[in-house]
Scaffold this motif. Structure first.
Motif, mmCIF file in Angstrom:
data_model
loop_
_atom_site.group_PDB
_atom_site.id
_atom_site.type_symbol
_atom_site.label_atom_id
_atom_site.label_comp_id
_atom_site.label_asym_id
_atom_site.label_seq_id
_atom_site.Cartn_x
_atom_site.Cartn_y
_atom_site.Cartn_z
ATOM 1 N N ALA A 216 -1.811 39.447 -27.818
ATOM 2 C CA ALA A 216 -0.911 40.592 -27.907
ATOM 3 C C ALA A 216 -1.150 41.380 -29.190
ATOM 4 C CB ALA A 216 0.534 40.122 -27.842
ATOM 5 N N ALA A 217 -1.422 40.683 -30.294
ATOM 6 C CA ALA A 217 -1.659 41.361 -31.567
ATOM 7 C C ALA A 217 -2.956 42.164 -31.537
ATOM 8 C CB ALA A 217 -1.696 40.346 -32.701
ATOM 9 N N ARG A 218 -3.961 41.690 -30.787
ATOM 10 C CA ARG A 218 -5.228 42.427 -30.689
ATOM 11 C C ARG A 218 -5.025 43.812 -30.061
ATOM 12 N NH1 ARG A 218 -9.442 39.036 -27.482
ATOM 13 N NH2 ARG A 218 -10.641 40.960 -27.822
ATOM 14 N N MET A 279 3.010 41.730 -25.481
ATOM 15 C CA MET A 279 2.388 41.637 -24.161
ATOM 16 C C MET A 279 3.077 40.621 -23.252
ATOM 17 S SD MET A 279 -0.048 43.825 -24.283
ATOM 18 C CE MET A 279 -1.099 43.375 -22.913
ATOM 19 N N HIS A 280 4.036 39.891 -23.803
ATOM 20 C CA HIS A 280 4.723 38.856 -23.036
ATOM 21 C C HIS A 280 6.222 38.998 -23.277
ATOM 22 C CE1 HIS A 280 0.701 37.333 -24.103
ATOM 23 N NE2 HIS A 280 0.692 36.822 -22.879
ATOM 24 N N ARG A 281 6.909 39.488 -22.276
ATOM 25 C CA ARG A 281 8.350 39.684 -22.396
ATOM 26 C C ARG A 281 9.049 38.478 -21.754
ATOM 27 N NH1 ARG A 281 12.413 42.223 -19.203
ATOM 28 N NH2 ARG A 281 14.113 43.072 -20.493
ATOM 29 N N VAL A 282 9.720 37.702 -22.590
ATOM 30 C CA VAL A 282 10.415 36.504 -22.111
ATOM 31 C C VAL A 282 11.895 36.677 -22.422
ATOM 32 C CG1 VAL A 282 10.530 33.997 -22.182
ATOM 33 C CG2 VAL A 282 8.355 35.142 -22.620
ATOM 34 N N THR A 283 12.739 36.555 -21.418
ATOM 35 C CA THR A 283 14.178 36.775 -21.595
ATOM 36 C C THR A 283 14.951 35.537 -21.148
ATOM 37 O OG1 THR A 283 14.380 37.748 -19.384
ATOM 38 C CG2 THR A 283 13.937 39.244 -21.226
#
Length: 403
Positions: A216-218, A279-283
């Protein structure tokens, strides 16, 4: 193989104590009778020394059964060869019973290679005793043939009976040793299985988060150097995952029924937050009033959430959304019933499954979902996996009322 005797061998100690207190007076009385019958000093000393040696060997048979048996056998040879007025053989001296104790001890707990020789030695001693008694008889006072035969048969029956009983005890002790070894092996397998599960649940989860966060940071950086560094971080984490999976295969073992260290429900928000990246949405969504849970059920719930997030991050291409839903009112919504909580971990499928050649998306050991299912079922819950565009892990676990 030498069977290690039990530390609480009270029966043996009692027999040795009785032999040391009950038999010597009988032997002493026999020596007095021999002296009154005209036995010379050499005969009396030989019988007395042999009897003393037999009592010593009975005492030493516990720590040194082989040496004690050899010494006892030599003492019995002396008793068999020494002429005793009015007696067919010196082996009928009361102290000779110590030889049976030593024989029993050697066969019951001594080395394997001495079990059969012990019987052969005892049988040879019976033959020697019968032969010596027959040769000592005066020519004009020969006894009927059945008397020495009967005496030899009785001695042989006693010796063989003691040997057989000792073999039975040896077999029981061997079975006990084997059962103890099996219990130890099972305990080791259980420990290895627990290590395996903990490595998978904790380390694999953390390494998966490292890969996801680096990827995601890339996306959010424009500097080539930083992008290369982040790519190296992701590749290193993937390599560590591959190494971990190899170690898990080495530690593979049957699942244990023992409970794990219980993760807390209070750690769910932090678990979800650690997995969230651009890049990863976790709820995490919780409905209803939280209730207390049995320890194994609470552990199963947290491990299920952890496994669901880990699998989504590992096997699905970002951008990705993962929804964790904990419903405390599920039974109230369905008309009542026993208190349960329902948990769902659902991903949206992201951009599709990872490529087969991607180390971060390889199938792995396959133990995570199986372990999660075992935990849920062991806690008295229900577990299901639903495949749609993405994956949904669903479980119902028991609670114990209002918190």
């Amino acid at each position: 193989m030498q069977i290690r005797p039990s530390g609480d061998d009270y029966a043996w100690r009692l027999l040795v104590l009785l032999s040391a207190t009950v038999l010597p007076p009988g032997t002493l009385a026999l020596l007095v009778a021999m002296a009154l019958s005209g036995a010379d000093t050499v005969q009396l000393v030989a019988v007395g020394v042999a009897a003393t040696v037999l009592h010593i060997t009975a005492w030493r048979a516990a720590p040194q059964p082989v040496r004690a048996f050899v010494a006892a056998a030599l003492a019995m040879v002396v008793l068999a060869l020494v002429p005793m007025p009015g007696w067919s053989s010196g082996v009928l001296t009361p102290s000779s019973l110590c030889f049976l104790l030593v024989l029993w001890r050697l066969v019951a707990v001594g080395p394997d290679r001495w079990v059969v020789p012990a019987l052969a030695t005892a049988v040879a001693g019976v033959a020697l005793t019968g032969t010596a008694s027959t040769l000592r008889e005066p020519a004009d006072a020969r006894l009927p043939l059945w008397m020495p035969v009967l005496e030899a048969a009785l001695l042989l029956a006693v010796v063989v009976g003691v040997w057989v009983f000792a073999r039975v005890v040896r077999a029981q002790r061997r079975r006990a040793v084997i059962q103890a070894s099996q219990r130890l092996a099972a305990a080791r397998r259980t420990e290895r299985a627990e290590i395996r599960r903990d490595l998978h649940d904790v380390i694999a989860h953390s390494l998966t988060l490292v890969v996801a966060q680096a990827e995601a940071a890339r996306v959010g950086t424009a500097e080539r150097g930083t992008e290369r560094a982040l790519a190296q971080v992701a590749d290193t984490a993937r390599a560590a995952l591959l190494g971990l999976r190899g170690m898990l295969r080495v530690l593979d073992a049957a699942p244990s029924a023992a409970g794990d260290v219980v993760p807390s429900l209070d750690g769910l928000p932090a678990l979800v937050a650690a997995a969230t990246t651009p890049m990863h949405r976790v709820t995490l969504t919780q409905r209803g009033d939280r209730r207390a849970m049995p320890a194994d059920a609470e552990s199963a719930l947290v491990r299920l959430v952890q496994e669901g997030i880990t699998n989504a991050l590992r096997h699905v291409e970002p951008p990705l959304s993962v929804a964790v839903d904990v419903d405390w009112d599920v039974e109230l919504d369905e008309g009542g019933g026993r208190d349960v909580v329902q948990v769902r971990v659902q991903d949206d499928g992201g951009s599709g499954p990872r490529a087969a050649g991607d180390p971060g998306g390889s199938p792995g050991t396959g133990s995570g979902l199986a372990g999660a299912a075992r935990r849920v079922e062991a806690a008295g819950g229900e577990f299901a996996v639903v495949r749609g565009r993405g994956w949904t892990l669903c479980a119902r676990l028991p609670t114990v009322g209002a918190a």
